[in-house]
Design an enzyme around this catalytic site. Sequence first.
Site, PDB file in Angstrom:
ATOM      1  N   GLN A  38      32.834  30.516  60.996  1.00 44.51           N
ATOM      2  CA  GLN A  38      33.437  31.834  61.176  1.00 44.51           C
ATOM      3  C   GLN A  38      34.572  31.862  62.190  1.00 44.51           C
ATOM      4  O   GLN A  38      35.386  32.779  62.167  1.00 44.51           O
ATOM      5  CB  GLN A  38      32.344  32.838  61.551  1.00 44.51           C
ATOM      6  CG  GLN A  38      31.331  33.039  60.421  1.00 44.51           C
ATOM      7  CD  GLN A  38      30.211  33.989  60.783  1.00 44.51           C
ATOM      8  OE1 GLN A  38      29.220  33.581  61.365  1.00 44.51           O
ATOM      9  NE2 GLN A  38      30.356  35.252  60.459  1.00 44.51           N
TER      10      GLN A  38
ATOM     11  N   HIS B 134      24.423  26.621  60.771  1.00 45.07           N
ATOM     12  CA  HIS B 134      24.689  28.034  60.538  1.00 45.07           C
ATOM     13  C   HIS B 134      25.365  28.165  59.161  1.00 45.07           C
ATOM     14  O   HIS B 134      26.540  28.519  59.058  1.00 45.07           O
ATOM     15  CB  HIS B 134      25.551  28.604  61.667  1.00 45.07           C
ATOM     16  CG  HIS B 134      25.536  30.115  61.761  1.00 45.07           C
ATOM     17  ND1 HIS B 134      25.178  30.795  62.905  1.00 45.07           N
ATOM     18  CD2 HIS B 134      25.848  31.066  60.864  1.00 45.07           C
ATOM     19  CE1 HIS B 134      25.268  32.097  62.692  1.00 45.07           C
ATOM     20  NE2 HIS B 134      25.688  32.290  61.453  1.00 45.07           N
TER      21      HIS B 134
ATOM     22  N   ASN C 162      20.083  28.776  61.654  1.00 44.71           N
ATOM     23  CA  ASN C 162      20.362  30.203  61.785  1.00 44.71           C
ATOM     24  C   ASN C 162      19.886  30.937  60.537  1.00 44.71           C
ATOM     25  O   ASN C 162      20.276  30.575  59.411  1.00 44.71           O
ATOM     26  CB  ASN C 162      21.873  30.450  61.938  1.00 44.71           C
ATOM     27  CG  ASN C 162      22.184  31.940  61.953  1.00 44.71           C
ATOM     28  OD1 ASN C 162      21.884  32.629  62.928  1.00 44.71           O
ATOM     29  ND2 ASN C 162      22.742  32.461  60.879  1.00 44.71           N
ATOM     30  N   GLU C 163      19.055  31.936  60.736  1.00 49.78           N
ATOM     31  CA  GLU C 163      18.629  32.823  59.652  1.00 49.78           C
ATOM     32  C   GLU C 163      18.403  32.064  58.341  1.00 49.78           C
ATOM     33  O   GLU C 163      19.100  32.311  57.342  1.00 49.78           O
ATOM     34  CB  GLU C 163      19.659  33.935  59.444  1.00 49.78           C
ATOM     35  CG  GLU C 163      19.858  34.796  60.667  1.00 49.78           C
ATOM     36  CD  GLU C 163      20.745  36.006  60.412  1.00 49.78           C
ATOM     37  OE1 GLU C 163      21.152  36.231  59.261  1.00 49.78           O
ATOM     38  OE2 GLU C 163      21.031  36.735  61.372  1.00 49.78           O
TER      39      GLU C 163
ATOM     40  N   TYR D 200      19.524  43.201  64.292  1.00 48.57           N
ATOM     41  CA  TYR D 200      20.652  44.122  64.131  1.00 48.57           C
ATOM     42  C   TYR D 200      20.203  45.545  63.880  1.00 48.57           C
ATOM     43  O   TYR D 200      20.877  46.486  64.262  1.00 48.57           O
ATOM     44  CB  TYR D 200      21.535  43.673  62.955  1.00 48.57           C
ATOM     45  CG  TYR D 200      22.422  42.499  63.293  1.00 48.57           C
ATOM     46  CD1 TYR D 200      21.939  41.195  63.232  1.00 48.57           C
ATOM     47  CD2 TYR D 200      23.730  42.706  63.701  1.00 48.57           C
ATOM     48  CE1 TYR D 200      22.752  40.114  63.554  1.00 48.57           C
ATOM     49  CE2 TYR D 200      24.559  41.634  64.022  1.00 48.57           C
ATOM     50  CZ  TYR D 200      24.058  40.348  63.944  1.00 48.57           C
ATOM     51  OH  TYR D 200      24.874  39.303  64.275  1.00 48.57           O
TER      52      TYR D 200
ATOM     53  N   GLU E 166      21.046  37.366  68.302  1.00 49.33           N
ATOM     54  CA  GLU E 166      22.277  38.044  67.865  1.00 49.33           C
ATOM     55  C   GLU E 166      21.973  39.526  67.789  1.00 49.33           C
ATOM     56  O   GLU E 166      20.876  39.904  67.361  1.00 49.33           O
ATOM     57  CB  GLU E 166      22.716  37.622  66.458  1.00 49.33           C
ATOM     58  CG  GLU E 166      23.391  36.291  66.338  1.00 49.33           C
ATOM     59  CD  GLU E 166      23.795  35.977  64.891  1.00 49.33           C
ATOM     60  OE1 GLU E 166      24.013  36.909  64.093  1.00 49.33           O
ATOM     61  OE2 GLU E 166      23.880  34.781  64.566  1.00 49.33           O
TER      62      GLU E 166
ATOM     63  N   TRP F  26      26.868  39.589  69.041  1.00 42.91           N
ATOM     64  CA  TRP F  26      27.642  39.082  67.901  1.00 42.91           C
ATOM     65  C   TRP F  26      28.755  40.076  67.649  1.00 42.91           C
ATOM     66  O   TRP F  26      28.467  41.188  67.254  1.00 42.91           O
ATOM     67  CB  TRP F  26      26.776  38.945  66.643  1.00 42.91           C
ATOM     68  CG  TRP F  26      27.629  38.397  65.534  1.00 42.91           C
ATOM     69  CD1 TRP F  26      28.424  39.118  64.691  1.00 42.91           C
ATOM     70  CD2 TRP F  26      27.839  37.020  65.234  1.00 42.91           C
ATOM     71  NE1 TRP F  26      29.107  38.276  63.865  1.00 42.91           N
ATOM     72  CE2 TRP F  26      28.770  36.981  64.181  1.00 42.91           C
ATOM     73  CE3 TRP F  26      27.339  35.815  65.760  1.00 42.91           C
ATOM     74  CZ2 TRP F  26      29.200  35.778  63.633  1.00 42.91           C
ATOM     75  CZ3 TRP F  26      27.772  34.642  65.205  1.00 42.91           C
ATOM     76  CH2 TRP F  26      28.689  34.624  64.151  1.00 42.91           C
TER      77      TRP F  26
ATOM     78  N   GLU G  50      33.804  37.133  58.500  1.00 46.28           N
ATOM     79  CA  GLU G  50      32.472  37.683  58.249  1.00 46.28           C
ATOM     80  C   GLU G  50      32.036  37.353  56.804  1.00 46.28           C
ATOM     81  O   GLU G  50      31.982  38.206  55.932  1.00 46.28           O
ATOM     82  CB  GLU G  50      32.487  39.187  58.560  1.00 46.28           C
ATOM     83  CG  GLU G  50      31.287  39.994  58.154  1.00 46.28           C
ATOM     84  CD  GLU G  50      29.942  39.560  58.744  1.00 46.28           C
ATOM     85  OE1 GLU G  50      29.942  38.749  59.688  1.00 46.28           O
ATOM     86  OE2 GLU G  50      28.916  40.027  58.255  1.00 46.28           O
ATOM     87  N   TRP G  51      31.773  36.083  56.565  1.00 45.54           N
ATOM     88  CA  TRP G  51      31.238  35.609  55.287  1.00 45.54           C
ATOM     89  C   TRP G  51      31.953  36.255  54.098  1.00 45.54           C
ATOM     90  O   TRP G  51      33.168  36.177  54.015  1.00 45.54           O
ATOM     91  CB  TRP G  51      29.710  35.819  55.234  1.00 45.54           C
ATOM     92  CG  TRP G  51      29.047  35.202  56.432  1.00 45.54           C
ATOM     93  CD1 TRP G  51      28.395  35.857  57.451  1.00 45.54           C
ATOM     94  CD2 TRP G  51      29.022  33.800  56.803  1.00 45.54           C
ATOM     95  NE1 TRP G  51      27.959  34.953  58.388  1.00 45.54           N
ATOM     96  CE2 TRP G  51      28.316  33.690  58.017  1.00 45.54           C
ATOM     97  CE3 TRP G  51      29.504  32.619  56.220  1.00 45.54           C
ATOM     98  CZ2 TRP G  51      28.101  32.468  58.665  1.00 45.54           C
ATOM     99  CZ3 TRP G  51      29.286  31.399  56.850  1.00 45.54           C
ATOM    100  CH2 TRP G  51      28.597  31.339  58.054  1.00 45.54           C
TER     101      TRP G  51
ATOM    102  N   PHE H 115      33.388  42.432  63.702  1.00 46.45           N
ATOM    103  CA  PHE H 115      32.215  42.435  64.589  1.00 46.45           C
ATOM    104  C   PHE H 115      32.572  42.030  66.017  1.00 46.45           C
ATOM    105  O   PHE H 115      31.711  41.998  66.886  1.00 46.45           O
ATOM    106  CB  PHE H 115      31.150  41.468  64.063  1.00 46.45           C
ATOM    107  CG  PHE H 115      30.218  42.063  63.039  1.00 46.45           C
ATOM    108  CD1 PHE H 115      29.051  42.698  63.428  1.00 46.45           C
ATOM    109  CD2 PHE H 115      30.507  41.985  61.679  1.00 46.45           C
ATOM    110  CE1 PHE H 115      28.177  43.247  62.495  1.00 46.45           C
ATOM    111  CE2 PHE H 115      29.639  42.523  60.736  1.00 46.45           C
ATOM    112  CZ  PHE H 115      28.473  43.160  61.140  1.00 46.45           C
TER     113      PHE H 115
HETATM  114  C1  GAL Z   1      24.258  37.431  61.076  1.00 41.85           C
HETATM  115  C2  GAL Z   1      24.882  36.072  60.935  1.00 41.85           C
HETATM  116  C3  GAL Z   1      26.234  36.004  61.567  1.00 41.85           C
HETATM  117  C4  GAL Z   1      27.081  37.239  61.308  1.00 41.85           C
HETATM  118  C5  GAL Z   1      26.307  38.508  61.569  1.00 41.85           C
HETATM  119  C6  GAL Z   1      27.035  39.795  61.268  1.00 41.85           C
HETATM  120  O1  GAL Z   1      23.245  37.597  60.147  1.00 41.85           O
HETATM  121  O2  GAL Z   1      24.051  35.092  61.524  1.00 41.85           O
HETATM  122  O3  GAL Z   1      26.842  34.831  61.143  1.00 41.85           O
HETATM  123  O4  GAL Z   1      27.664  37.195  60.085  1.00 41.85           O
HETATM  124  O5  GAL Z   1      25.122  38.490  60.818  1.00 41.85           O
HETATM  125  O6  GAL Z   1      26.982  40.102  59.930  1.00 41.85           O
END
Ligand code: GAL
Length: 596
Positions: free
Chosen positions: A135, A238, A283-284, A418, A498, A549, A556-557, A565
């Site tokens: 990212q 990640h 990660n996740e 989040y 995060e 984060w 953002e993917w 973000f």
């Molecule tokens: C998380 C992820 C991050 C970032 C963030 C905000 O799930 O680990 O890479 O994308 O969400 O969407």
Amino acid sequence: MNLMILLSLFLRIAGTAAVSRASSGSAGSASTLEPSSVVATTQTSTSIPLPSFPPVGSTPRDFSKKGLEHLWNLVGPVQAPPFTTTRIPTSTTVALPSPPPPLYPSFYAPAPKDILPELKFPSGFKFGVATAAYQVEGAVKDEGKGPTVWDWNSRQPGGVLDNTTGDVVDLQYFLYKEDVVRVAALGVNAHSFSISWARIFPFGTADSPVNQAGLKHYSDLIDYHIQHGVAPVATLFHWDTPLALSAYYGGFTSPQAVNDFIHYAKTVFAAYNGRVKTWYTFNEPRVFCGQTAGFPFNVSLAPGVNSSTAPYQCAYNVLKAHAGAVKAFRQMKIQGEIALKNDDFIGIPWRSNNSEDSLAVERHAAFQLGSFSDPLYTTGDWPKIMTDTLPPDFLPRFTEQEKKDNLGSADFFAIDSYREQFVAAPPDGIEACVSNSSHPLWPACNTVELFDSNAGWAAGVSPDPLSETWLQATPNTLRSFLKGLQTRWPTKKMYISEFGFDEPFENLRTEMFQITEDVARTNYYMTYLGQILLSIHEDGVPIMGAFAWAMIDNAEWNSGLSAKFGIQHVNYTTLERTYKRSALSLSEFFRAHLQN
Ligand code: GAL
């Protein structure tokens, strides 16, 4: 017409489901481990052809320069960065801008330093910021790096909303020194970043050569963080699987990834032992394994694996890779602590006093957080709800030895926290769903609701529209969530690994004074941090760090650069960084609440 509408129109015409962080528990969950953040693909007869990718297993393992170029040819042309050496900051200190004026009258919202002023974070608390290699790094083809699945995905039709690639983005690969100095100036004492596997092993596999330039890069980066009082916190994975592994055997949908990951982990542990003190393997992983099932990653599944089984095969392989890496970590006597970054929420019954919705919450918790937390913290095994629902050809069963390896393979609990949302039973009831594997909500059999069942009030403040399928600011329920984590998966130490928010419509703002005034994000951080203090002091939850984060705006993917973000703005022409209000508020909050 905005880009999202354009994209969804395009995808509807193409007969392909949207590629975005879709809401969990809703349509498509049959093919993922409940896709809270990614999507499944529904191919129809009118579909666009799948992206071209060589049949899994057909790419020769040629570890030469030519072999690497062959892999890059699968990706296509790459944009070169404007410079290719690490920029040295002109000064090792950065003067912060004068503080922004109060956001609101103090009777409405206190200044950051005045929020619960009598409460302090425990000594040693990590005030962190977070990033991930794909990212922020850019320089994707520099210094010997191999391509990753995200270098490839970002070039597929519909892969990324605004066609952002990781080619240059923030160019943190060459600008990390400036970035470290800038966050150190805020008082940040930890940076959670990820190491790109394909920089260390361009071909990914255990029998392929190490790229010394990649190893040296992260070594320098780690030293620089330490010199500036910013603890390096490293994630091994990640989501950026080396593309070679997808081509050779289908990435983590194949058991072959397990040993290759462990070998990579050992190489990195040995190289940075004693300097990195906090490690994460994955990660996740739940979100990542959901991705493997969806467009366009579903063109590279291991033989015998399909879009429905992929998330579960992946989860099994990832857990084995995690447990194996942690075993090696302990055998090698690597200093410090290790865990994985979990994600998601437990859920609140949508209709209070409704037993079906309470059961739906249990199903949500089992399929989401429980899928990686029960194995690590309580039983060594999948949650019973999962094994009761999914046959072994979907969800491989752990052997007794594997359960032993899983259990205790984390030194602390890390949660990417989040939001917390309502969870409801399927409209036709849980039983009708559980007993019917063709049900659109099978196997998790629950839905996430973004508003309450009474008057329809939102569960929380809306983010940027690009993230509204999954994200809301929900500070009011954070404490009960954190307590719930402790009850279900007790731990002696927890990191909020995060947390963050994308400011609504920030991408449409053109004036710097509007961009830096990120009110929704600032409110998010201040309210979450106040709740974290109360969790620590009133609920006894052992939280020892919180990582915002993100350190800077980034790719953002699937939303690319369109969803913001960052607590710092990045000018994508000059690469210049600018602090937003949220960065200065975080700084003020931590300075007032940290003790040494
Ligand atoms: C998380 C992820 C991050 C970032 C963030 C905000 O799930 O680990 O890479 O994308 O969400 O969407």
